[in-house]
Design a protein around this motif. Structure first.
Motif, mmCIF file in Angstrom:
data_model
loop_
_atom_site.group_PDB
_atom_site.id
_atom_site.type_symbol
_atom_site.label_atom_id
_atom_site.label_comp_id
_atom_site.label_asym_id
_atom_site.label_seq_id
_atom_site.Cartn_x
_atom_site.Cartn_y
_atom_site.Cartn_z
ATOM 1 N N PRO A 1 43.376 -67.715 18.631
ATOM 2 C CA PRO A 1 42.951 -66.308 18.795
ATOM 3 C C PRO A 1 42.025 -65.833 17.682
ATOM 4 C CG PRO A 1 45.284 -66.531 19.254
ATOM 5 C CD PRO A 1 44.840 -67.835 18.687
ATOM 6 N N TYR A 2 42.314 -66.207 16.442
ATOM 7 C CA TYR A 2 41.464 -65.775 15.329
ATOM 8 C C TYR A 2 40.045 -66.274 15.499
ATOM 9 C CZ TYR A 2 39.347 -65.761 10.704
ATOM 10 O OH TYR A 2 38.467 -65.594 9.660
ATOM 11 N N LEU A 60 49.124 -63.454 13.833
ATOM 12 C CA LEU A 60 49.477 -64.743 14.430
ATOM 13 C C LEU A 60 49.229 -65.883 13.438
ATOM 14 C CD1 LEU A 60 48.137 -64.441 18.089
ATOM 15 C CD2 LEU A 60 50.522 -64.473 17.334
ATOM 16 N N TYR A 84 45.404 -58.293 14.940
ATOM 17 C CA TYR A 84 46.611 -58.940 15.456
ATOM 18 C C TYR A 84 46.510 -60.464 15.355
ATOM 19 C CZ TYR A 84 48.395 -54.507 17.210
ATOM 20 O OH TYR A 84 48.877 -53.222 17.304
ATOM 21 N N SER A 85 45.308 -60.991 15.461
ATOM 22 C CA SER A 85 45.148 -62.439 15.318
ATOM 23 C C SER A 85 45.481 -62.888 13.903
ATOM 24 C CB SER A 85 43.719 -62.849 15.686
ATOM 25 O OG SER A 85 42.781 -62.466 14.684
ATOM 26 N N TYR A 139 41.435 -58.504 16.510
ATOM 27 C CA TYR A 139 41.237 -59.368 15.346
ATOM 28 C C TYR A 139 42.365 -59.174 14.325
ATOM 29 C CZ TYR A 139 39.387 -60.614 10.746
ATOM 30 O OH TYR A 139 39.242 -61.107 9.480
ATOM 31 N N LEU A 190 38.150 -64.586 18.391
ATOM 32 C CA LEU A 190 37.770 -63.205 18.074
ATOM 33 C C LEU A 190 36.662 -63.146 17.029
ATOM 34 C CD1 LEU A 190 41.318 -61.666 18.209
ATOM 35 C CD2 LEU A 190 39.385 -61.036 19.651
#
Length: 309
Positions: free
Chosen positions: A244-245, A271, A267-268, A265, A248
């Motif tokens: 995800p990072y 994670l 929230y990534s 971003y 994004l």
């Protein structure tokens, strides 16, 4: 629930000190998730580190990589109380502190990626080429590989905070200006995520194939299904933590004014920090040596065993 107001940048007369003042900003979700990662991740990784240090006489190359991975995770975990403080609404933080913690997060992310890749490769080489002196010689260089990973990840992260980020008005919520530059994002996607992930896929495939072809796998001494589940879990955790990072970062480089992407971003990053909890589950607690030592230590505390037992 999140309440946001415009941040005020307070600067001293000689511009030697800059503070981010977001004192009215509260994010319950960030506080809860970072607190969970801090408590659980710290317990898991400290336990793993203690067990690994007790195996100094029989330290394998994989244990060397795991020890460095645990150290990297602990280093990141120790910075999380500041993030909890920030998202609790008491976020008057110096610029230098924000920069340092951001540097630790980025360095931990890519050191974890490279160390996880090394663990996957080392396991594959140990099973596929058990009698090759050249391969075993390369495996013995694990301490030097770990040192190179630390130097590379820290050195590659420093330019992010030597760039034009000093003018920002937010701390952990700032737009990743340097990381979304075209000359940075594409090499990062390729070298920092793409190649390591492909390497892990190839190593995992080689490990599964070697186990299936071995004579021992035809007996009950090796559970090949369990090995496949362990490999699948490791790859899934790797993707959940880091994909995800990087997706994004790529999207933000194309659409720099998108508030929804910027929120995603942030929230990534959570994670990526959650990886410090998932690493022990995927690697430490699925290692036979680790589990045997944990069982032995627990049994010795519970039962009055004699030396022969």
């Amino acid at each position: 629930m999140t309440r946001q107001v415009h941040a005020q940048v307070k600067m001293s007369g000689n511009n030697s000190s800059t503070f981010y003042d977001d004192s009215n900003k509260v994010s319950v979700m960030h506080v809860c998730i970072y607190a969970f990662i801090f408590l659980v991740g710290l317990v898991f990784n400290l336990t793993a580190l203690v067990v690994f240090c007790r195996q100094s006489k029989s330290r394998s190359q994989t244990i060397t990589y795991m020890t460095n991975l645990a150290l990297a995770d602990i280093l990141l975990i120790l910075t999380l109380p500041v993030r909890i403080y920030y998202y609790s609404g008491f976020s008057k933080l110096p610029t230098g502190l924000c920069d340092a913690l951001g540097l630790i997060l980025k360095a931990n992310m890519y050191s974890s990626i490279l160390l996880l890749t090394c663990i996957s490769c080392d396991r594959c080489m140990a099973v596929t080429f058990p009698m090759s002196t050249r391969v075993q010689g390369w495996r013995k260089k694990a301490p030097f590989v770990c040192l190179g990973i630390w130097i590379l990840t820290i050195g590659a992260s420093i330019p992010i905070y030597l760039s034009q980020q000093r003018s920002r008005s937010h701390c952990f919520d700032e737009f990743p200006v340097y990381a979304t530059q075209s000359y940075v994002v594409y090499p990062t996607l390729l070298l920092g995520f793409g190649i390591p992930f492909v390497t892990m896929l190839v190593s995992s495939w080689g490990l599964i194939r070697a186990v299936q072809k071995s004579i021992v796998a035809q007996t009950n001494l090796v559970d090949s299904k369990k090995i496949r589940r362990m490999i699948a879990a490791s790859l899934i955790i790797f993707l959940i933590s880091f994909l995800p990072y990087h997706v994004l970062i790529l999207l933000l480089s194309l659409r720099k004014n998108s508030n929804p992407l910027l929120t995603a971003y942030r929230y990534s990053l959570m994670l990526a920090c959650l990886n410090t909890v998932l690493d022990p589950i995927a690697y430490y607690f699925t290692t036979d040596t680790f589990r045997k030592n944990m069982y032995r230590d627990t049994t010795q505390r519970m039962l009055p065993l004699n030396s022969q037992s």
